[in-house]
Write a protein that holds these residues in place. Structure first.
Motif, PDB file in Angstrom:
ATOM      1  N   LEU A 108      17.318  -3.206  -3.806  1.00  0.00           N
ATOM      2  CA  LEU A 108      16.927  -4.299  -2.919  1.00  0.00           C
ATOM      3  C   LEU A 108      15.416  -4.374  -2.707  1.00  0.00           C
ATOM      4  CD1 LEU A 108      19.700  -4.087  -0.171  1.00  0.00           C
ATOM      5  CD2 LEU A 108      19.459  -5.816  -1.969  1.00  0.00           C
ATOM      6  N   ALA A 109      14.691  -3.298  -2.958  1.00  0.00           N
ATOM      7  CA  ALA A 109      13.247  -3.290  -2.726  1.00  0.00           C
ATOM      8  C   ALA A 109      12.557  -4.427  -3.466  1.00  0.00           C
ATOM      9  CB  ALA A 109      12.655  -1.934  -3.145  1.00  0.00           C
ATOM     10  N   ALA A 110      12.912  -4.626  -4.746  1.00  0.00           N
ATOM     11  CA  ALA A 110      12.287  -5.686  -5.535  1.00  0.00           C
ATOM     12  C   ALA A 110      12.923  -7.043  -5.282  1.00  0.00           C
ATOM     13  CB  ALA A 110      12.370  -5.348  -7.025  1.00  0.00           C
ATOM     14  N   VAL A 111      14.201  -7.040  -4.893  1.00  0.00           N
ATOM     15  CA  VAL A 111      14.907  -8.301  -4.646  1.00  0.00           C
ATOM     16  C   VAL A 111      14.429  -8.947  -3.349  1.00  0.00           C
ATOM     17  CG1 VAL A 111      17.154  -9.350  -4.181  1.00  0.00           C
ATOM     18  CG2 VAL A 111      16.941  -7.571  -5.932  1.00  0.00           C
ATOM     19  N   VAL A 112      14.350  -8.154  -2.287  1.00  0.00           N
ATOM     20  CA  VAL A 112      13.963  -8.665  -0.977  1.00  0.00           C
ATOM     21  C   VAL A 112      12.456  -8.816  -0.859  1.00  0.00           C
ATOM     22  CG1 VAL A 112      14.045  -8.215   1.506  1.00  0.00           C
ATOM     23  CG2 VAL A 112      16.022  -7.680   0.073  1.00  0.00           C
ATOM     24  N   GLY A 113      11.711  -7.849  -1.423  1.00  0.00           N
ATOM     25  CA  GLY A 113      10.263  -7.879  -1.305  1.00  0.00           C
ATOM     26  C   GLY A 113       9.810  -7.489   0.081  1.00  0.00           C
ATOM     27  N   SER A 114       8.621  -7.888   0.457  1.00  0.00           N
ATOM     28  CA  SER A 114       8.097  -7.567   1.783  1.00  0.00           C
ATOM     29  C   SER A 114       8.867  -8.338   2.845  1.00  0.00           C
ATOM     30  CB  SER A 114       6.603  -7.898   1.864  1.00  0.00           C
ATOM     31  OG  SER A 114       6.398  -9.277   1.612  1.00  0.00           O
ATOM     32  N   VAL A 115       9.000  -7.720   4.006  1.00  0.00           N
ATOM     33  CA  VAL A 115       9.771  -8.298   5.109  1.00  0.00           C
ATOM     34  C   VAL A 115       8.872  -8.400   6.340  1.00  0.00           C
ATOM     35  CG1 VAL A 115      11.752  -8.008   6.634  1.00  0.00           C
ATOM     36  CG2 VAL A 115      11.930  -7.371   4.222  1.00  0.00           C
ATOM     37  N   THR A 116       8.910  -9.547   7.002  1.00  0.00           N
ATOM     38  CA  THR A 116       8.126  -9.745   8.221  1.00  0.00           C
ATOM     39  C   THR A 116       9.034  -9.611   9.434  1.00  0.00           C
ATOM     40  OG1 THR A 116       6.597 -11.244   7.098  1.00  0.00           O
ATOM     41  CG2 THR A 116       6.651 -11.331   9.505  1.00  0.00           C
ATOM     42  N   VAL A 117       8.691  -8.677  10.316  1.00  0.00           N
ATOM     43  CA  VAL A 117       9.440  -8.457  11.551  1.00  0.00           C
ATOM     44  C   VAL A 117       8.473  -8.633  12.710  1.00  0.00           C
ATOM     45  CG1 VAL A 117      10.862  -6.867  12.876  1.00  0.00           C
ATOM     46  CG2 VAL A 117      10.976  -6.855  10.376  1.00  0.00           C
ATOM     47  N   GLY A 118       8.515  -9.812  13.337  1.00  0.00           N
ATOM     48  CA  GLY A 118       7.565 -10.104  14.404  1.00  0.00           C
ATOM     49  C   GLY A 118       6.149 -10.078  13.856  1.00  0.00           C
ATOM     50  N   PRO A 119       5.282  -9.294  14.486  1.00  0.00           N
ATOM     51  CA  PRO A 119       3.897  -9.222  13.995  1.00  0.00           C
ATOM     52  C   PRO A 119       3.720  -8.261  12.811  1.00  0.00           C
ATOM     53  CG  PRO A 119       4.141  -7.880  15.961  1.00  0.00           C
ATOM     54  CD  PRO A 119       5.468  -8.566  15.748  1.00  0.00           C
ATOM     55  N   LEU A 120       4.784  -7.541  12.461  1.00  0.00           N
ATOM     56  CA  LEU A 120       4.680  -6.535  11.407  1.00  0.00           C
ATOM     57  C   LEU A 120       5.128  -7.092  10.066  1.00  0.00           C
ATOM     58  CD1 LEU A 120       6.147  -3.407  13.257  1.00  0.00           C
ATOM     59  CD2 LEU A 120       3.740  -4.000  12.916  1.00  0.00           C
ATOM     60  N   SER A 121       4.411  -6.706   9.028  1.00  0.00           N
ATOM     61  CA  SER A 121       4.806  -7.041   7.659  1.00  0.00           C
ATOM     62  C   SER A 121       5.147  -5.735   6.945  1.00  0.00           C
ATOM     63  CB  SER A 121       3.660  -7.761   6.924  1.00  0.00           C
ATOM     64  OG  SER A 121       4.039  -8.068   5.601  1.00  0.00           O
ATOM     65  N   LEU A 122       6.429  -5.550   6.614  1.00  0.00           N
ATOM     66  CA  LEU A 122       6.893  -4.319   5.987  1.00  0.00           C
ATOM     67  C   LEU A 122       6.855  -4.473   4.477  1.00  0.00           C
ATOM     68  CD1 LEU A 122       9.981  -3.625   8.300  1.00  0.00           C
ATOM     69  CD2 LEU A 122       7.609  -2.860   8.577  1.00  0.00           C
ATOM     70  N   PRO A 123       6.073  -3.658   3.779  1.00  0.00           N
ATOM     71  CA  PRO A 123       5.949  -3.796   2.327  1.00  0.00           C
ATOM     72  C   PRO A 123       7.239  -3.444   1.604  1.00  0.00           C
ATOM     73  CG  PRO A 123       4.870  -1.799   3.074  1.00  0.00           C
ATOM     74  CD  PRO A 123       5.283  -2.545   4.308  1.00  0.00           C
ATOM     75  N   ALA A 124       7.393  -3.959   0.397  1.00  0.00           N
ATOM     76  CA  ALA A 124       8.623  -3.755  -0.375  1.00  0.00           C
ATOM     77  C   ALA A 124       8.857  -2.280  -0.680  1.00  0.00           C
ATOM     78  CB  ALA A 124       8.567  -4.574  -1.660  1.00  0.00           C
ATOM     79  N   TRP A 125       7.752  -1.543  -0.901  1.00  0.00           N
ATOM     80  CA  TRP A 125       7.931  -0.137  -1.284  1.00  0.00           C
ATOM     81  C   TRP A 125       8.510   0.721  -0.148  1.00  0.00           C
ATOM     82  CZ3 TRP A 125       5.009   2.356   2.206  1.00  0.00           C
ATOM     83  CH2 TRP A 125       3.786   1.802   2.596  1.00  0.00           C
ATOM     84  N   LEU A 126       8.527   0.181   1.072  1.00  0.00           N
ATOM     85  CA  LEU A 126       9.102   0.928   2.184  1.00  0.00           C
ATOM     86  C   LEU A 126      10.601   1.165   1.971  1.00  0.00           C
ATOM     87  CD1 LEU A 126       8.114   2.149   4.860  1.00  0.00           C
ATOM     88  CD2 LEU A 126       8.843   0.048   5.994  1.00  0.00           C
ATOM     89  N   PHE A 127      11.256   0.247   1.244  1.00  0.00           N
ATOM     90  CA  PHE A 127      12.668   0.416   0.941  1.00  0.00           C
ATOM     91  C   PHE A 127      12.906   1.690   0.127  1.00  0.00           C
ATOM     92  CE2 PHE A 127      12.683  -4.064   1.964  1.00  0.00           C
ATOM     93  CZ  PHE A 127      13.932  -4.299   2.508  1.00  0.00           C
ATOM     94  N   VAL A 128      11.937   2.069  -0.684  1.00  0.00           N
ATOM     95  CA  VAL A 128      12.087   3.269  -1.507  1.00  0.00           C
ATOM     96  C   VAL A 128      12.200   4.507  -0.623  1.00  0.00           C
ATOM     97  CG1 VAL A 128      11.042   4.693  -3.311  1.00  0.00           C
ATOM     98  CG2 VAL A 128      10.866   2.193  -3.428  1.00  0.00           C
ATOM     99  N   PHE A 129      11.414   4.556   0.449  1.00  0.00           N
ATOM    100  CA  PHE A 129      11.503   5.680   1.385  1.00  0.00           C
ATOM    101  C   PHE A 129      12.868   5.708   2.068  1.00  0.00           C
ATOM    102  CE2 PHE A 129       6.941   5.449   0.911  1.00  0.00           C
ATOM    103  CZ  PHE A 129       6.512   6.760   1.061  1.00  0.00           C
ATOM    104  N   VAL A 130      13.348   4.536   2.505  1.00  0.00           N
ATOM    105  CA  VAL A 130      14.651   4.470   3.172  1.00  0.00           C
ATOM    106  C   VAL A 130      15.748   4.942   2.219  1.00  0.00           C
ATOM    107  CG1 VAL A 130      16.342   2.952   4.255  1.00  0.00           C
ATOM    108  CG2 VAL A 130      13.895   2.597   4.674  1.00  0.00           C
ATOM    109  N   GLY A 131      15.716   4.432   0.986  1.00  0.00           N
ATOM    110  CA  GLY A 131      16.724   4.814   0.008  1.00  0.00           C
ATOM    111  C   GLY A 131      16.689   6.279  -0.342  1.00  0.00           C
ATOM    112  N   LEU A 132      15.508   6.884  -0.275  1.00  0.00           N
ATOM    113  CA  LEU A 132      15.370   8.297  -0.630  1.00  0.00           C
ATOM    114  C   LEU A 132      16.192   9.191   0.286  1.00  0.00           C
ATOM    115  CD1 LEU A 132      13.890  10.333  -2.478  1.00  0.00           C
ATOM    116  CD2 LEU A 132      12.059  10.390  -0.787  1.00  0.00           C
TER     117      LEU A 132
END
Length: 448
Positions: A108-132
């Motif tokens: 999903l990291a490449a499919v979803v890409g970066s995600v904006t949550v309120g004032p925060l922009s979460l980069p796509a590579w953050l999914f890699v940490f979650v999946g790990l």
């Protein structure tokens, strides 16, 4: 397990004979182990390149390596507690589900890409940490039990060969996984599309293995142990660690720290820093596909060398075999980063890197050999807990050196941060570990 072979004889093909004999639990667990090994080896070695393509910096990639080290350090104890307390069948199923979900999060990291949550922009590579945190769950059980079973089943002077028989089978996943990834990458237009396909195949492996092990595993022989006794149990195990293990632990920690500094960057060195593909024998491979071939070559040498070196250890001792593996760990980073951008040189270097596994059975024998007959699992768990905990920051340090751009003038000699410095420092730390082991390392008495 009793056999009809001569007492004390250990055959490196025992694992395969048990597999083809179709003993139900051996078959189920072997298939599960192989499937998850394939899935993880297909994906994990390419994740740093995946993160780079998704926009991660060298420091972030180094942090990813350190998080992986942290998980390796803290997962075995709770994983073992869950297995002991709730039974192997439930634990195997739970770990399998979590690992498969982890592969899905990576996809999903490449499919979803970066995600904006309120004032925060979460980069796509953050999914890699979650999946790990999820994908490594399958590795959290059985380490201490494996060591203890081999110790109980094999005479003390044959421990290295006993571990060789289990390692050869396990490493098949390490061989086939990267080669399968290389084939999938070579069949696609670019790395990102190819790696997405690799992740889908990994999800399939994980799902099939999880369902199969839950339905086919016979839980009637499972026993439920007592709950984990807390931090005091860990401290007691550490205090009771055999004194002969301490020099090995110090040296091993230094060598693994060195390797951890640069391990996550091997794929980036091949695909980006050196940017070497392969042309010949009718093939024209991109650097990312060629990296999978290099890993396959590395593992072929590992599989072919473990049994002979373990056999030689019965005559020359465990210490020389372990020193051989440590020295390869130490020298490989320096040889790789200063290698010419030549496909044949890289093939030779990764073949040489495979020799680091040659001393692994002897290394395991040297860890568990001095333990009392009923304490092999605890000694192993304590050893790896200390080593893996101390190695946690290694990748973050390596990532900082790899991606930094500072320079220091040392009286005419300029020390420049970057890939060469990161890999050179890693080799220096590894060499210190090798030297310490050569001087202070202790031999296991049955091999003297």
């Amino acid at each position: 397990m009793a056999t009809d072979r001569t007492e004390g004889e250990v055959d490196p093909l025992d694992s395969f004979r048990q597999f083809f004999a179709l003993e139900r639990d051996v078959l189920v667990l072997s298939l599960s182990m192989l499937a998850f090994s394939l899935a993880f080896q297909m994906t994990s070695r390419y994740l740093p390149e995946y993160m780079r393509v998704l926009g991660a910096s060298a420091s972030v990639i180094g942090l990813y390596g350190s998080v992986g080290n942290l998980i390796s350090a803290v997962y075995p104890y709770p994983g073992g507690a869950v297995s002991d307390r709730l039974g192997s069948r439930f634990a195997l199923t739970a770990f399998g589900v979590l690992a498969t979900l982890g592969f899905g999060v990576w996809y999903l990291a490449a499919v979803v890409g970066s995600v904006t949550v309120g004032p925060l922009s979460l980069p796509a590579w953050l999914f890699v940490f979650v999946g790990l945190f999820l994908a490594q769950a399958w590795k959290s059980f059985g380490l201490g039990a494996t060591f203890a079973i081999v110790k109980q089943s094999v005479p003390p002077d044959r421990l290295a060969m006993g571990f060789a028989s289990t390692e050869v089978f396990r490493r098949l996943g390490f061989l086939v996984g990267p080669l399968l990834a290389a084939g999938l990458l070579a069949a696609t237009v670019g790395f990102l599309d190819g790696f997405q396909l690799v992740l889908l195949v990994a999800i399939g492996f994980g799902a099939v293995a999880t369902v199969a092990q839950h339905l086919l595993y016979d839980a009637s022989e499972d026993t439920l142990g007592k709950s984990f006794e807390g931090v005091s149990q860990v401290l007691t195990d550490l205090r009771e660690m055999p004194a002969t293990l301490r020099p090995l632990l110090v040296a091993d920690t230094l060598v693994r720290f060195a390797n951890g500094m640069v391990y996550v960057f091997f794929v980036i060195v091949v695909t980006d820093f050196l940017s070497v593909g392969f042309t010949g024998f009718g093939f024209d491979l991109r650097p990312d596909a060629f990296f999978g071939v290099l890993l396959g070559v590395e593992m072929v040498v590992a599989i072919l060398s473990m049994a002979p070196v373990s056999k030689l250890a019965e005559y020359a001792g465990l210490k020389p075999a372990v020193a051989l593996g440590f020295s390869v760990y130490a020298l490989f980073p320096l040889l790789l980063i200063f290698a010419p951008a030549n496909q044949w040189v890289l093939l030779l270097l990764f073949a040489y890197s495979g020799l680091r596994f040659a001393g692994l059975p002897a290394h395991k024998a040297l860890i568990v050999g001095p333990a009392q007959a009923d304490a092999g699992g605890r000694v192993t768990g304590s050893y790896y807990l200390v080593r893996n905990t101390l190695v946690i920051p290694s990748a973050a340090l390596g990532g900082w050196l790899y991606g930094a751009d500072w320079a220091v003038d040392l009286g005419g000699f300029v020390l420049q941060a970057g890939p060469q410095l990161a890999f050179a420092v890693a080799t220096a730390v590894g060499a210190l570990g090798v030297a310490y082991f050569v001087v202070f390392g202790r031999e296991f008495e049955p091999y003297e």
